[in-house]
Motif scaffolding. Structure first.
Motif, PDB file in Angstrom:
ATOM      1  N   ALA A  22      -2.997  -2.449 -12.142  1.00 44.56           N
ATOM      2  CA  ALA A  22      -2.225  -2.276 -10.946  1.00 44.56           C
ATOM      3  C   ALA A  22      -2.982  -2.872  -9.877  1.00 44.56           C
ATOM      4  CB  ALA A  22      -2.453  -0.697 -10.814  1.00 44.56           C
ATOM      5  N   VAL A  23      -4.245  -2.759  -9.771  1.00 44.54           N
ATOM      6  CA  VAL A  23      -5.192  -3.482  -8.683  1.00 44.54           C
ATOM      7  C   VAL A  23      -5.177  -5.093  -8.616  1.00 44.54           C
ATOM      8  CG1 VAL A  23      -7.525  -3.821  -7.621  1.00 44.54           C
ATOM      9  CG2 VAL A  23      -6.569  -1.626  -8.363  1.00 44.54           C
ATOM     10  N   PRO A  64      -8.934  -6.262   1.248  1.00 43.14           N
ATOM     11  CA  PRO A  64      -7.836  -6.205   2.212  1.00 43.14           C
ATOM     12  C   PRO A  64      -6.533  -6.432   1.599  1.00 43.14           C
ATOM     13  CG  PRO A  64      -9.379  -8.087   2.396  1.00 43.14           C
ATOM     14  CD  PRO A  64     -10.048  -7.011   1.530  1.00 43.14           C
ATOM     15  N   ASP A  65      -6.569  -7.211   0.404  1.00 42.07           N
ATOM     16  CA  ASP A  65      -5.312  -7.806  -0.239  1.00 42.07           C
ATOM     17  C   ASP A  65      -4.843  -6.553  -1.114  1.00 42.07           C
ATOM     18  OD1 ASP A  65      -7.499  -7.853  -2.093  1.00 42.07           O
ATOM     19  OD2 ASP A  65      -6.272  -9.058  -3.295  1.00 42.07           O
ATOM     20  N   VAL A  66      -5.445  -5.300  -1.404  1.00 38.98           N
ATOM     21  CA  VAL A  66      -4.903  -4.329  -2.275  1.00 38.98           C
ATOM     22  C   VAL A  66      -4.295  -3.230  -1.295  1.00 38.98           C
ATOM     23  CG1 VAL A  66      -5.553  -2.631  -3.553  1.00 38.98           C
ATOM     24  CG2 VAL A  66      -6.530  -4.781  -3.875  1.00 38.98           C
ATOM     25  N   ILE A  67      -3.050  -2.799  -1.293  1.00 35.86           N
ATOM     26  CA  ILE A  67      -2.589  -1.626  -0.626  1.00 35.86           C
ATOM     27  C   ILE A  67      -2.899  -0.524  -1.611  1.00 35.86           C
ATOM     28  CG2 ILE A  67      -0.460  -0.465  -0.393  1.00 35.86           C
ATOM     29  CD1 ILE A  67       1.201  -3.171  -0.446  1.00 35.86           C
ATOM     30  N   SER A  68      -3.840   0.475  -0.782  1.00 38.05           N
ATOM     31  CA  SER A  68      -4.357   1.518  -1.552  1.00 38.05           C
ATOM     32  C   SER A  68      -3.479   2.841  -1.142  1.00 38.05           C
ATOM     33  CB  SER A  68      -5.745   1.538  -1.131  1.00 38.05           C
ATOM     34  OG  SER A  68      -6.334   2.861  -1.724  1.00 38.05           O
ATOM     35  N   PHE A  69      -3.218   3.561  -2.215  1.00 37.65           N
ATOM     36  CA  PHE A  69      -2.685   4.882  -2.104  1.00 37.65           C
ATOM     37  C   PHE A  69      -3.765   5.666  -2.743  1.00 37.65           C
ATOM     38  CE2 PHE A  69       1.434   2.624  -2.977  1.00 37.65           C
ATOM     39  CZ  PHE A  69       1.861   2.420  -1.501  1.00 37.65           C
ATOM     40  N   ALA A  70      -4.916   5.158  -3.090  1.00 40.17           N
ATOM     41  CA  ALA A  70      -5.799   6.078  -3.542  1.00 40.17           C
ATOM     42  C   ALA A  70      -6.885   6.989  -2.713  1.00 40.17           C
ATOM     43  CB  ALA A  70      -6.926   4.989  -4.411  1.00 40.17           C
ATOM     44  N   GLY A  71      -6.791   6.648  -1.338  1.00 42.25           N
ATOM     45  CA  GLY A  71      -7.758   7.219  -0.587  1.00 42.25           C
ATOM     46  C   GLY A  71      -7.444   8.637  -0.511  1.00 42.25           C
ATOM     47  N   GLY A  81       4.241  -1.626  -1.579  1.00 38.24           N
ATOM     48  CA  GLY A  81       3.267  -1.173  -2.706  1.00 38.24           C
ATOM     49  C   GLY A  81       3.906  -0.227  -3.799  1.00 38.24           C
ATOM     50  N   ILE A  82       4.880   0.583  -3.197  1.00 34.47           N
ATOM     51  CA  ILE A  82       5.355   1.251  -4.484  1.00 34.47           C
ATOM     52  C   ILE A  82       6.411   0.475  -5.280  1.00 34.47           C
ATOM     53  CG2 ILE A  82       7.213   3.225  -4.865  1.00 34.47           C
ATOM     54  CD1 ILE A  82       4.522   4.295  -3.900  1.00 34.47           C
ATOM     55  N   ALA A  83       6.978  -0.405  -4.826  1.00 42.37           N
ATOM     56  CA  ALA A  83       7.801  -1.478  -5.486  1.00 42.37           C
ATOM     57  C   ALA A  83       6.831  -2.250  -6.493  1.00 42.37           C
ATOM     58  CB  ALA A  83       8.768  -2.449  -4.466  1.00 42.37           C
ATOM     59  N   ASN A  84       5.661  -2.645  -5.972  1.00 42.42           N
ATOM     60  CA  ASN A  84       4.895  -3.357  -6.999  1.00 42.42           C
ATOM     61  C   ASN A  84       4.280  -2.595  -7.848  1.00 42.42           C
ATOM     62  OD1 ASN A  84       5.090  -5.511  -5.385  1.00 42.42           O
ATOM     63  ND2 ASN A  84       2.993  -5.231  -4.206  1.00 42.42           N
TER      64      ASN A  84
END
Lengths: 397, 397
Positions: B347-348, B30-37, B388-391
């Motif tokens: 990244a993660v 839950p702490d990870v913003i995922s653009f991977a899916g 997420g993109i900023a990170n």
């Protein structure tokens, strides 16, 4: 035969339309009484329970039901399978369970897991036609272990037959096509023999819950926990709930399940989330313990009608038939001069009755056996069973 | 690595857990913003429509919905596909349509149809990872046709690349992973070139209906009716209704469909009757014409947020990204010193953001390309897209 100006795979080039498929077309003719189908009786479908199950799932968890899900399957359904097997003394965890898109997909994954071009596969003779078709996709050669009136003969699994074989595939309960059930002694002997040979044993059990006579026997997977060896067990909700949902499962050692998950991911990602959830919703509170006795009672009655009709009409014909204690099928054996494949068109045209000839169930195509036929007793109403069997008898007189 | 005391097939022995799969596990944190899916947005699921559709099917046709059905698929659904394509000027009949258990199954059947051990398959470079995994089951070798910022380069399909190849697989609309769309000129050139080479062309179009900018272009199958050649088109309801139902379809010349039906029968008998009927019930009265604009609007907005965030945060970084006119994905290309596979754990762990590294999308494993990554813009809410993109930008600074 269509020709293409490009190349197909060997499997596609040699694939032909299946006998079962062609027969099912015939059975759609309303003037034909068909004992050929492998369909469970729609009288046994728990329509209202399943309607409610879908509605509950779509009301309570729509976004899980409609989203991609894990390849292994819907976890609560896998846990239900675990608890169902634990209740019968089989010690498994959720990591031993993979949900599949019907048992036919389990066969496809078994083929993918074990068969390279030319690999040897051992089958009962006769064996389930759908399994043979599925395995054929991967180019195996077959060896056959002999059967008698009690089913597979464990002593028939010689070193020569087993040599370099990838697996043995067997249906211990109310086998398709014969309706025969392997007794406990043979089950133990088979499991021990396969363990000794390091030969994986595939236990296909779509009909196990449809026993309408006698006591349930331990399955091969259960026995492997006592006697060793590797057993992969296939189960299905097709015959206990409904086949149109296409939900089955595989129980196997964890490392085998892990491999099958990889293969299933490449095959169809996962089985439909909503359907798995609806099955779980339907079975989770013990519904099957009230539902299955009704289905068994129905099938027992139907089987009885057919056995009576055979006794009445087949007197004086040189034929024997099996007396199944469950499942869907009866198997008739005539004397060797009879060719049931050749007689099928006459059965349909002259007698308006359809059956499945035995020949395609035999894995060794170079040794054709032509004097058997398979009858399904489950979907045809009593009066038509009597008419159909009487008509069939005329053909053989 | 588990060892067994028996032999698996070559495909199973070499199968490894997929990169995508491992990544999806990470994205559950839950702490990870995922653009991977690769998941469509559940905001776009027509929950109430589908709840009603299931209820209607189970109230009106339960015994068809719960019974075995034809391998080709539920006929009214196939007819709906015909009428949907006819409305776009594509001339097909019901014999050109096969319903499958999601597009992934179409890939499996394409592999079964065409690939023998060692057969050559031509892919775009990069191509869809799920297709590569599916084809890998059948032991092909790969050749790659080059791509540029406009997608596949038809002139790059040289005689040498095409020589003895079984098929070319391409995603012309909002390609996975790049988000690129092939323009009309290239589509025509590609169809003509494949026709000239007698090279079957597989057109995968899961995202075609998700165009949120510009005009729809004719598909490759449609163009083949004008320019010749053999095109097999894969379509899906996963992105226009919901993926959890696992319903897709294949459109192809009748003789190809007939072969695929034989293979599908051995693979899973048929796709769940009830699910096909529910899809038909949901779409039959033109529902998609009101539903899809909402999904497109949602995806357009989401894509806009991500493009804005990239503009804001990636200034001064040596990187380009695609500007998709539909679909779900953006593709970033860094300078060649960057290795996105190696950077993913950082990244993660450090930036709490996940992406899919580009490397596994390239079919030629001996020529690794490591300076790309794929981002999905559809499921993450606006504020988390910006965070997420900023990170992610911090990582590359």
């Amino acid at each position: 035969m269509t020709t293409f100006n490009f190349s197909l795979s060997k499997r596609a080039s040699t694939a032909t339309s299946s006998v079962i498929r062609e027969i099912l077309k015939v059975t759609e003719r309303p003037d034909v009484i068909s004992f050929a189908g492998g369909l469970p009786s729609p009288e046994g479908f728990p329509v209202e329970k399943l309607r409610q199950a879908y509605d509950t799932v779509m009301s309570n968890h729509p976004k899980v039901a409609l989203q991609y899900g894990p390849t292994e399957g819907y976890r609560p359904l896998r846990e239900w399978v675990v608890s169902d097997f634990k209740a019968r003394g089989v010690d498994i965890t959720v990591d031993n369970v993979l949900v599949v898109s019907g048992s036919q997909q389990a066969l496809d994954l078994i083929g993918k897991l074990f068969i390279d071009e030319g690999s040897k596969v051992v089958l009962e003779s006769p064996s389930y036609l759908g399994a043979i078709q599925s395995f054929n996709q991967f180019g195996p050669t077959y060896a056959a272990v002999p059967t008698d009136e009690l089913g597979l003969v464990p002593e028939g699994l010689t070193d020569e037959i087993a040599k370099d074989a990838r697996f043995l595939y067997a249906l211990p309960n109310f086998q398709n096509p014969t309706g025969r059930t392997l007794n406990l002694e043979r089950r133990i002997a088979l499991v021990k023999r396969c363990a000794e040979l390091n030969l994986p044993l595939i236990e296909d059990d779509p009909y196990g819950e449809l026993r309408f006579e006698g006591e349930a026997l331990p399955g091969l997977f259960a026995l492997s926990q006592q006697y060793g060896g590797t057993v992969i067990r296939m189960g299905s909700f097709s015959k206990v709930l409904a086949p149109g949902m296409r939900i089955g499962f595989v129980i196997a050692p964890e490392a085998i399940i892990a491999k099958m998950v990889q293969l299933k991911q490449a095959t169809d990602l996962h089985t439909a989330s909503i359907t798995q959830m609806a099955v779980y919703e339907a079975v989770k509170d013990g519904f099957l313990t009230e539902h299955l006795p009704k289905v068994r009672e129905l099938y027992k009655r139907q089987c009885g009608y057919m056995l009576e009709a055979l006794e009445e009409n087949f007197k004086g014909i040189d034929v024997t038939w099996t007396h199944p204690s469950g499942g869907m099928f009866l198997w008739l054996t005539f004397n060797e001069s009879i060719n049931t494949t050749e007689l099928l068109p006459r059965a349909v045209d002259e007698q308006k009755v359809a059956y499945v000839p035995g020949q395609p169930f035999y894995p060794l195509a170079d040794k054709p056996v032509t004097n058997n036929l398979r009858l399904s007793f489950v979907t045809v109403p009593e009066d038509k069973i009597r008419t159909g069997i009487a008509n069939l008898a005329k053909l053989f007189k």
